[in-house]
Write an enzyme that holds these catalytic residues in place. Sequence first.
Site, PDB file in Angstrom:
ATOM      1  N   ARG A  69       0.843  -1.215   0.000  1.00  0.00           N
ATOM      2  CA  ARG A  69       0.000   0.000   0.000  1.00  0.00           C
ATOM      3  C   ARG A  69       0.874   1.259   0.000  1.00  0.00           C
ATOM      4  O   ARG A  69       1.456   1.629   1.013  1.00  0.00           O
ATOM      5  CB  ARG A  69      -0.901  -0.015   1.240  1.00  0.00           C
ATOM      6  CG  ARG A  69      -1.781   1.204   1.391  1.00  0.00           C
ATOM      7  CD  ARG A  69      -2.875   1.266   0.376  1.00  0.00           C
ATOM      8  NE  ARG A  69      -3.825   0.171   0.535  1.00  0.00           N
ATOM      9  CZ  ARG A  69      -4.781  -0.130  -0.358  1.00  0.00           C
ATOM     10  NH1 ARG A  69      -4.903   0.576  -1.479  1.00  0.00           N
ATOM     11  NH2 ARG A  69      -5.599  -1.148  -0.151  1.00  0.00           N
ATOM     12  N   GLN A  88      -8.826  -7.335  -9.232  1.00  0.00           N
ATOM     13  CA  GLN A  88      -8.807  -5.864  -9.104  1.00  0.00           C
ATOM     14  C   GLN A  88      -7.408  -5.347  -9.412  1.00  0.00           C
ATOM     15  O   GLN A  88      -6.417  -5.823  -8.849  1.00  0.00           O
ATOM     16  CB  GLN A  88      -9.242  -5.521  -7.659  1.00  0.00           C
ATOM     17  CG  GLN A  88      -8.737  -4.208  -7.078  1.00  0.00           C
ATOM     18  CD  GLN A  88      -9.647  -3.015  -7.388  1.00  0.00           C
ATOM     19  OE1 GLN A  88     -10.593  -3.128  -8.170  1.00  0.00           O
ATOM     20  NE2 GLN A  88      -9.356  -1.881  -6.789  1.00  0.00           N
ATOM     21  N   ARG A  93       0.959  -6.405  -9.750  1.00  0.00           N
ATOM     22  CA  ARG A  93       1.416  -5.917  -8.447  1.00  0.00           C
ATOM     23  C   ARG A  93       1.517  -7.037  -7.411  1.00  0.00           C
ATOM     24  O   ARG A  93       2.018  -6.808  -6.312  1.00  0.00           O
ATOM     25  CB  ARG A  93       0.488  -4.801  -7.934  1.00  0.00           C
ATOM     26  CG  ARG A  93      -0.944  -5.243  -7.687  1.00  0.00           C
ATOM     27  CD  ARG A  93      -1.805  -4.101  -7.158  1.00  0.00           C
ATOM     28  NE  ARG A  93      -3.173  -4.522  -6.871  1.00  0.00           N
ATOM     29  CZ  ARG A  93      -4.035  -3.841  -6.132  1.00  0.00           C
ATOM     30  NH1 ARG A  93      -3.685  -2.700  -5.594  1.00  0.00           N
ATOM     31  NH2 ARG A  93      -5.264  -4.282  -5.926  1.00  0.00           N
ATOM     32  N   HIS A 165      -0.049   3.526 -10.460  1.00  0.00           N
ATOM     33  CA  HIS A 165      -0.951   3.966  -9.378  1.00  0.00           C
ATOM     34  C   HIS A 165      -0.140   4.729  -8.320  1.00  0.00           C
ATOM     35  O   HIS A 165       0.079   4.235  -7.210  1.00  0.00           O
ATOM     36  CB  HIS A 165      -1.580   2.696  -8.794  1.00  0.00           C
ATOM     37  CG  HIS A 165      -2.736   2.885  -7.886  1.00  0.00           C
ATOM     38  ND1 HIS A 165      -2.765   3.816  -6.874  1.00  0.00           N
ATOM     39  CD2 HIS A 165      -3.915   2.225  -7.814  1.00  0.00           C
ATOM     40  CE1 HIS A 165      -3.920   3.708  -6.228  1.00  0.00           C
ATOM     41  NE2 HIS A 165      -4.631   2.754  -6.783  1.00  0.00           N
ATOM     42  N   ASP A 210     -12.748   9.885  -6.451  1.00  0.00           N
ATOM     43  CA  ASP A 210     -12.349   8.665  -7.178  1.00  0.00           C
ATOM     44  C   ASP A 210     -12.831   8.837  -8.622  1.00  0.00           C
ATOM     45  O   ASP A 210     -13.982   8.545  -8.940  1.00  0.00           O
ATOM     46  CB  ASP A 210     -12.973   7.434  -6.501  1.00  0.00           C
ATOM     47  CG  ASP A 210     -12.338   6.133  -6.973  1.00  0.00           C
ATOM     48  OD1 ASP A 210     -11.530   6.177  -7.924  1.00  0.00           O
ATOM     49  OD2 ASP A 210     -12.655   5.074  -6.391  1.00  0.00           O
ATOM     50  N   GLU A 269      -2.945   8.633 -11.041  1.00  0.00           N
ATOM     51  CA  GLU A 269      -2.549   7.373 -11.675  1.00  0.00           C
ATOM     52  C   GLU A 269      -2.571   7.531 -13.189  1.00  0.00           C
ATOM     53  O   GLU A 269      -3.640   7.546 -13.811  1.00  0.00           O
ATOM     54  CB  GLU A 269      -3.510   6.270 -11.225  1.00  0.00           C
ATOM     55  CG  GLU A 269      -3.641   6.219  -9.702  1.00  0.00           C
ATOM     56  CD  GLU A 269      -4.848   5.424  -9.226  1.00  0.00           C
ATOM     57  OE1 GLU A 269      -5.205   4.426  -9.880  1.00  0.00           O
ATOM     58  OE2 GLU A 269      -5.450   5.822  -8.219  1.00  0.00           O
TER      59      GLU A 269
HETATM   60  C1  BG6 Z   1      -7.969   3.463  -7.278  1.00  0.00           C
HETATM   61  C2  BG6 Z   1      -9.422   3.210  -7.582  1.00  0.00           C
HETATM   62  O1  BG6 Z   1      -7.244   3.413  -8.453  1.00  0.00           O
HETATM   63  O2  BG6 Z   1      -7.475   2.424  -6.415  1.00  0.00           O
HETATM   64  C3  BG6 Z   1     -10.207   3.120  -6.285  1.00  0.00           C
HETATM   65  O3  BG6 Z   1      -9.907   4.247  -8.405  1.00  0.00           O
HETATM   66  C4  BG6 Z   1      -9.611   2.053  -5.385  1.00  0.00           C
HETATM   67  O4  BG6 Z   1     -11.565   2.819  -6.582  1.00  0.00           O
HETATM   68  C5  BG6 Z   1      -8.140   2.364  -5.169  1.00  0.00           C
HETATM   69  O5  BG6 Z   1     -10.308   2.046  -4.159  1.00  0.00           O
HETATM   70  C6  BG6 Z   1      -7.404   1.363  -4.296  1.00  0.00           C
HETATM   71  O6  BG6 Z   1      -7.511   0.074  -4.805  1.00  0.00           O
HETATM   72  P1  BG6 Z   1      -6.835  -1.156  -4.066  1.00  0.00           P
HETATM   73  O7  BG6 Z   1      -7.224  -2.369  -4.821  1.00  0.00           O
HETATM   74  O8  BG6 Z   1      -5.356  -0.926  -4.083  1.00  0.00           O
HETATM   75  O9  BG6 Z   1      -7.364  -1.131  -2.646  1.00  0.00           O
END
Ligand code: BG6
Length: 298
Positions: A69, A88, A93, A165, A210, A269
């Site tokens: 994170r 997702q 990653r 990101h 967002d 991003e």
């Molecule tokens: C962003 C998205 O790119 O990433 C958000 O637009 C999302 O909707 C965020 O919550 C974090 O995503 P993750 O999968 O790393 O928790």
Amino acid sequence: MQTATPPPVPSRPVILENNLPGVRLTSETGFTSEIYNHGAHVGSWRDGNGDAILFLSKHAQFTPPKAIRGGIPICFPQFSNLGPCATQHGFARNQAWELVEQDSSQHKSRECVFQLASSDATKELWPHEFVARFRVALVGDTMETSLSVTNSSDAKTFEFTAALHTYFAVGDIAKASVAGLGNTTYLDSLDGRIEKVDANESVTFPHEVDRIYQQTPDCLQVVDEANNRTIQIKKTNLPDAVVWNPWVDKCKATSDLGDSDYEKFLCVEAAAIQNPVKLAPGETWVCSQVLRVSKGCV
Ligand code: BG6
């Protein structure tokens, strides 16, 4: 007399602070960065005083395959759920990348390249043959990154979406903004991804944000008044830009973020989402993001 060229230093990851292998880079002006094999993830970028330019959560977990994170996660082969696989932000990653190149001058590296090639594990998630390469170089107060993807199959075309990101550290979200997106169309991910137009010159963060901005200028700025600095983002081949801050409730609900971390970062991003990238066998796509930090606010 000819001086012998020193033999190249083998590309070998070291064990970084969080017990994960990776590479530490140092620029000639003393900026540093750590990049993990896990995800080819840029975990940090610090200026010559040691101040963080990228945000890394104190609650980040360094336990693969979990994504880290903060820093710069690579979203490939999809951003969010907008793309060809069920994971997702794709799987890049979450995978171990291989360090394939690293320069070295007086034991300090300024540049490295990580590679992820398709494997049985990636083909279960996305049935394609590819080679992805991620290069990071520190040049003075600039971080250069570039991502390339090659379709290494001899028969099948594929499509993907992608994003870098990037989590930017800011001194105070109430005094931070993103410039360059005025009058740009975006999809509001907090409102069914309906299309809206941002009439404001700058994006500010008085609440959760967002958004997927589409067809954006190649130069954007993160203005961080509390730290009296501006970070310029120069991107190529990444026409879209996602702007995200989770705000209070999502921060609390996210286990690897501290409750008040939303005050300390915003994500911009650089991305290719609206028009997925299509690669025929043998073709390569390349994109880049160059970040430069400077004193003062525009
Ligand atoms: C962003 C998205 O790119 O990433 C958000 O637009 C999302 O909707 C965020 O919550 C974090 O995503 P993750 O999968 O790393 O928790």
